[in-house]
Design a protein around this motif. Sequence first.
Motif, short mmCIF file in Angstrom:
data_model
loop_
_atom_site.label_atom_id
_atom_site.label_comp_id
_atom_site.label_asym_id
_atom_site.label_seq_id
_atom_site.Cartn_x
_atom_site.Cartn_y
_atom_site.Cartn_z
N SER A 61 -17.07 41.32 28.16
CA SER A 61 -17.34 40.48 29.17
C SER A 61 -18.02 39.16 28.32
O SER A 61 -17.67 37.82 29.06
CB SER A 61 -18.81 41.28 29.87
OG SER A 61 -19.12 40.10 30.97
N ILE A 72 -16.54 39.99 40.05
CA ILE A 72 -16.09 39.74 38.96
C ILE A 72 -15.87 38.43 38.59
O ILE A 72 -16.21 37.82 37.54
CB ILE A 72 -14.26 40.59 38.88
CG1 ILE A 72 -14.47 41.89 39.10
CG2 ILE A 72 -13.82 40.03 37.71
CD1 ILE A 72 -13.24 42.64 39.40
N GLY A 131 -19.10 36.91 37.07
CA GLY A 131 -19.43 37.32 35.68
C GLY A 131 -19.96 38.68 35.71
O GLY A 131 -20.51 38.98 34.44
N ARG A 147 -12.61 40.42 31.47
CA ARG A 147 -13.33 40.99 32.96
C ARG A 147 -13.43 42.18 33.13
O ARG A 147 -12.43 42.91 33.72
CB ARG A 147 -12.75 40.14 34.10
CG ARG A 147 -12.75 38.64 34.09
CD ARG A 147 -12.01 38.11 35.21
NE ARG A 147 -12.30 36.51 35.26
CZ ARG A 147 -11.71 35.79 36.37
NH1 ARG A 147 -11.08 36.24 37.25
NH2 ARG A 147 -12.17 34.80 36.26
N THR A 168 -8.48 41.04 33.56
CA THR A 168 -9.12 42.23 34.16
C THR A 168 -8.76 43.45 33.34
O THR A 168 -7.61 43.82 33.27
CB THR A 168 -9.10 42.45 35.77
OG1 THR A 168 -9.38 41.30 36.26
CG2 THR A 168 -9.79 43.72 36.17
#
Length: 346
Positions: A113, A220, A223, A118, A86
Motif C-alpha cells: 500500500s 480504496i 488510500g 491498492r 488493485t
Amino acid sequence: MLLTKSHPSSIFLSSTPVPHPSTNASRVTPLASSGAGRGRRGLRVSAASLAPAQPASASQPAAPALSRVDVLSEALPFIQRFKGKTVVVKYGGAAMKSPDLQSSVIRDLVLLSCVGLRPVLVHGGGPEINSWLGRVGVEPQFRNGLRVTDALTMEVVEMVLVGKVNKQLVSLISLAGATAVGLCGKDARLLTARPSPDAAALGFVGEVTRVDPSVLHPIIESGHIPVIATVAADETGQAYNINADTAAGEIAAALGAEKLLLLTDVSGILADRDDPGSLVKEIDIAGVRQMVADGKVGGGMIPKVECCVRALAQGVKTASIIDGRVPHSLLLEILTDEGTGTMITG
C-alpha cells in the motif's frame, strides 16, 4: 502450457533464513541477507563506542546497507508496473495460525500500500472457526473442501469471522502504520448470496450471485485497505457462509483487479500431488482444466482453481495460488519475476 519448478527455499527481504517444508532446489534467488538496521534515535553511547575506529572507505558503503539498497533498486520496476493497480489478496489457512506469520503478511500488505498498490484483503478464518465450534461441542465437517454449515455453525461462522477475525486484522493493519476498513458481504450489499446447488448436504453455504463494489471505491481511493469477511445474505436476509476463495475471485472481477492472490497453506498446484517438488510454476486455463479432469487437482484445491478460472474469465489479468507459510511470499509473488507459487493465466 504448464511449467514446473521446485519451491523456493529462500526468503525475500528476510534477515534470517527460514527453512521451507520442501528440500528441493530453490525457485527464487535471494535478494538480500542483511541484518536489521538501527534507527538513529535510541542509540546507546558507551565509553567503548567512543574509542577511535578505523575510518570507513568513502567509496565503499557498508555491505548491509548496500544490500538493502540493491533490494529496493531491483524492486523498482515491479513497483512501477503495479503502482495504482488493485490487487485482491485472499488470506487464510495455516498462515493465520502463527502470530509471526500473521504479522509478516500484514506488514507486507502495508508495504504494498505504501509503494502505491491498492490492496484489498479478503479473509477466511477456518482454524479460528474450528476452535470455537469445538467450544460449543460441534465437530467440523467438510465436503469437497467446503464447510458443512448448519444453523448453529452459521451463527459461529458469522460471530468469529465478522466480530473477531475481521477486527483483529483491521487492528494489525493499524498497528503496522496503515488504515483499514472492516466489512463483510452484508455491508452495503457488497455480496448477495444464494444457496449452493448442494445445499441439502452443505447447509447454509452460499454462492455469490451479485457483487456491488460501490462501497469499496471510496475506501480504496482514500488510500485505506478494505478488509472483507466472507459472510453474505440472500434477498430475504438469510446469512450464508461464502467460501473465501470464491468471494475473493468475484470481488477481484468486480473491481477489475490486476492480480488475484490466494494466500493459503499449500505451495500451489502440484503436477504430482504426492511430490512436493513438482510445483507448477505457470499454467493457463486450458491446462488447469485438464489437470482437474485428470484428477491431479482435488479436495480443497478445486474451489481455489475454479475461482481463479472464473476471475480470469471476467477480466482479472493473473491469478496466483501461493504458500502463506513462507514468510514474504506475497512480496515474492508481486515484486520478483520468479514468484513463489502457481500463476494461472488466461
